[in-house]
Write an enzyme that holds these catalytic residues in place. Structure first.
Site, PDB file in Angstrom:
ATOM      1  N   ASP A 213       0.847  -1.197   0.000  1.00 44.93           N
ATOM      2  CA  ASP A 213       0.000   0.000   0.000  1.00 44.93           C
ATOM      3  C   ASP A 213       0.878   1.241   0.000  1.00 44.93           C
ATOM      4  O   ASP A 213       2.087   1.140   0.047  1.00 44.93           O
ATOM      5  CB  ASP A 213      -0.856   0.007   1.271  1.00 44.93           C
ATOM      6  CG  ASP A 213       0.029  -0.072   2.511  1.00 44.93           C
ATOM      7  OD1 ASP A 213       0.228  -1.187   3.017  1.00 44.93           O
ATOM      8  OD2 ASP A 213       0.565   0.975   2.930  1.00 44.93           O
TER       9      ASP A 213
ATOM     10  N   ASP B 213       1.021   3.583   2.402  1.00 45.56           N
ATOM     11  CA  ASP B 213       1.117   4.172   3.735  1.00 45.56           C
ATOM     12  C   ASP B 213       0.133   5.343   3.824  1.00 45.56           C
ATOM     13  O   ASP B 213      -0.994   5.210   3.357  1.00 45.56           O
ATOM     14  CB  ASP B 213       2.576   4.569   4.042  1.00 45.56           C
ATOM     15  CG  ASP B 213       2.880   4.616   5.533  1.00 45.56           C
ATOM     16  OD1 ASP B 213       2.534   3.627   6.220  1.00 45.56           O
ATOM     17  OD2 ASP B 213       3.437   5.614   6.012  1.00 45.56           O
TER      18      ASP B 213
HETATM   19  C1  LIG Z   1       3.542  -0.130   6.783  1.00 44.02           C
HETATM   20  C2  LIG Z   1       4.059  -1.334   7.490  1.00 44.02           C
HETATM   21  O1  LIG Z   1       4.552  -1.225   8.575  1.00 44.02           O
HETATM   22  N1  LIG Z   1       3.952  -2.484   6.832  1.00 44.02           N
HETATM   23  C3  LIG Z   1       4.319  -3.790   7.344  1.00 44.02           C
HETATM   24  C4  LIG Z   1       5.634  -3.891   8.064  1.00 44.02           C
HETATM   25  O2  LIG Z   1       5.818  -5.048   8.820  1.00 44.02           O
HETATM   26  C5  LIG Z   1       4.723  -5.513   9.562  1.00 44.02           C
HETATM   27  C6  LIG Z   1       5.140  -6.750  10.289  1.00 44.02           C
HETATM   28  O3  LIG Z   1       5.794  -7.686   9.462  1.00 44.02           O
HETATM   29  C7  LIG Z   1       3.551  -5.732   8.648  1.00 44.02           C
HETATM   30  O4  LIG Z   1       2.465  -6.343   9.300  1.00 44.02           O
HETATM   31  C8  LIG Z   1       3.174  -4.362   8.124  1.00 44.02           C
HETATM   32  O5  LIG Z   1       2.025  -4.447   7.328  1.00 44.02           O
END
Ligand SMILES: CC(=O)N[C@H]1CO[C@H](CO)[C@@H](O)[C@@H]1O
Ligand SMILES: *[C@@H]1O[C@H](CO)[C@@H](O)[C@H](O)[C@H]1NC(C)=O
Ligand SMILES: *[C@@H]1O[C@H](CO)[C@@H](O)[C@H](O)[C@H]1NC(C)=O
Length: 319
Positions: free
Chosen positions: A237, A239
Site C-alpha cells: 500500500d 502508507d
Molecule cells: C507499513 C508497514 O509497517 N507495513 C508492514 C511492516 O511489517 C509488519 C510486520 O511484518 C507488517 O504487518 C506491516 O504491514
C-alpha cells in the site's frame, strides 16, 4: 543429513503458500505440486527463549534443505514488537544456517513503488522504541560489543538475489533496489498502528522509500551472530502520505498481502536453490569473523554465564 545452510524468515502466509497441506490451514491445495516438502519441525529452546515458531526444515525439489521461521507465529499471533528476534536468529544459527533470506510486507513511500512491487533495500532507518531486545550484548552480562552496521544487509547476498527475483516477477510488477549512490531505504517503525500522515511525510523527507515494522532488530541480531542477512520486500500500500488519497486501510493491506505472498512463494522458490548453491560453493562471502574486532571487553573478564550464553551464537569467541 546435512544442515540447512539458509534460513528463511517470513510470515505465516508465505509458509502457507509453501505448504498448503499443513493440517490446521484450510486451503485449496492448488499449489501442492510446486510446494516445498516439510521434512520436520525442530523445537529449539535458545538461551533467549523460544523462537516465534518451531524451526521448520523444508526440502527444495533438489533435496537441499532450508530452515523456516514464521516471524509472527504460525497463527500470526505475535505483534512486531513482541517478536523474539534474539531467539529467532539464535535458533537459525543453532541449526547450522549461514545466511538468512527474510521476507516482509512493506508500505510504499514513493509513487513509483506500486502495490505488488518488490524491493530489496540496502539501508535502514531505525524508528523502533527500544522496547524490543535488539542486541545479544550488554543486558548486564558484562560483555560489550559494537557490530558494524553501516551496511545493514549483506551486500553480496542482496546483489546475488536481485536478478533472480527479477527473473520471476509477474509482468507489470517491478523490482526496486539501490543504484549508483541512490540508496533504497527502509524505515522500521514500532507499530502496531500504521503511521500518521505527518510521520509518513517526514519519512519521505528523510529519504526513506518503504516502511515496515520488522527489519529491526532482525538485521542487527543477524550481524551480531555473524549471519548473512538480506530482505525481500513486497509493497502492500501507499502508507499515509498521499494528500488526496485515503490513508491505508487494513482491508487493502490484507488483500494485497495475499497476492504478494503468492508472488513471494514463486520468488522464494527461484531464489532459495541458487542461494543454497552459492553459499555451499563459498561464492557468497561468509560472515564468519565479522565480529572479531567488535568485542571490546577482554576475554579474561567474561563471566562463566556470559560465555555459556554467547557461545550459543559465537562459539569461536566464547568457548
Ligand atoms: C507499513 C508497514 O509497517 N507495513 C508492514 C511492516 O511489517 C509488519 C510486520 O511484518 C507488517 O504487518 C506491516 O504491514
Ligand atoms: C494455532 O491455532 C490452532 C487452532 O486453530 C491451535 O490448535 C494451535 O495450537 C495454534 N498454534 C500455536 C503455535 O499457537
Ligand atoms: C571462523 O573464523 C574463526 C576465526 O575468527 C576460525 O577460528 C574458525 O575456524 C572459522 N570457522 C569456520 C566455520 O570457518
Amino acid at each position: 543429513m546435512t544442515n540447512p545452510l539458509i534460513g528463511v524468515i517470513g510470515n505465516s502466509l508465505l509458509l502457507l503458500m509453501f505448504l498448503p497441506v499443513l493440517k490446521h490451514f484450510s486451503y485449496s491445495g492448488f499449489y501442492k505440486l510446486d510446494s516445498l516438502k516439510h521434512v520436520k519441525d525442530v523445537g529449539v529452546q535458545t538461551p533467549w527463549g523460544r523462537p516465534s515458531s518451531n524451526v521448520m526444515i523444508l526440502a527444495l525439489p533438489s533435496g537441499a534443505q532450508i530452515a523456516f521461521i514464521a516471524r509472527h507465529g504460525i497463527n500470526h499471533s505475535i505483534t512486531p514488537s513482541e517478536v523474539n528476534g534474539q531467539a529467532n536468529i539464535a535458533a537459525l544459527k543453532h541449526v547450522g544456517v549461514k545466511a538468512i533470506v527474510a521476507f516482509s510486507a512493506v508500505g510504499s513511500l514513493r509513487e513509483e513503488i506500486k502495490p505488488g512491487d518488490f524491493i530489496i533495500p540496502n539501508q535502514v532507518i531505525d524508528r523502533t522504541k527500544s522496547i524490543r531486545q535488539h542486541t545479544y550484548f550488554g543486558l548486564n552480562q558484562g560483555v560489550v560489543a559494537h557490530a558494524m552496521f553501516g551496511e545493514p544487509f549483506t551486500t553480496e547476498l542482496s546483489s546475488f538475489i536481485a536478478p533472480l527475483v527479477k527473473q520471476v516477477l509477474p509482468s507489470g510488477l517491478n523490482l526496486h533496489t539501490n543504484h549508483g549512490d541512490r540508496d533504497s531505504t527502509l524505515v522500521c517503525m514500532e507499530g502496531p498502528q500504521f503511521s500518521t500522515r505527518a510521520e509518513s511525510r517526514m519519512y519521505r523527507q528523510l529519504g526513506a522509500d518503504i516502511i515496515n515494522m520488522s527489519v529491526i532488530p532482525e538485521a542487527k541480531l543477524a550481524k551480531e551472530a555473524e549471519l548473512g542477512y538480506s530482505l525481500i520486500c513486497t509493497s502492500t500500500d501507499y502508507d499515509a502520505w498521499r494528500m488526496n488519497e485515503e490513508p491505508v486501510t487494513v482491508a487493502e493491506v490484507i488483500k494485497t498481502l495475499t497476492t504478494n505472498a503468492e508472488n513471494s512463494k514463486f520468488v522464494a522458490q527461484n531464489v532459495l536453490q541458487h542461494v543454497h548453491d552459492a553459499i555451499s560453493a563459498n561464492k557468497i562471502p561468509s560472515q564468519n569473523g565479522s565480529m572479531q574486532f567488535s568485542i571490546v571487553t577482554s576475554k579474561d573478564k567474561f563471566t562463566k554465564e556470559s560465555k555459556e550464553k554467547l557461545s550459543y551464537i559465537l562459539p569461536d569467541y566464547f568457548k
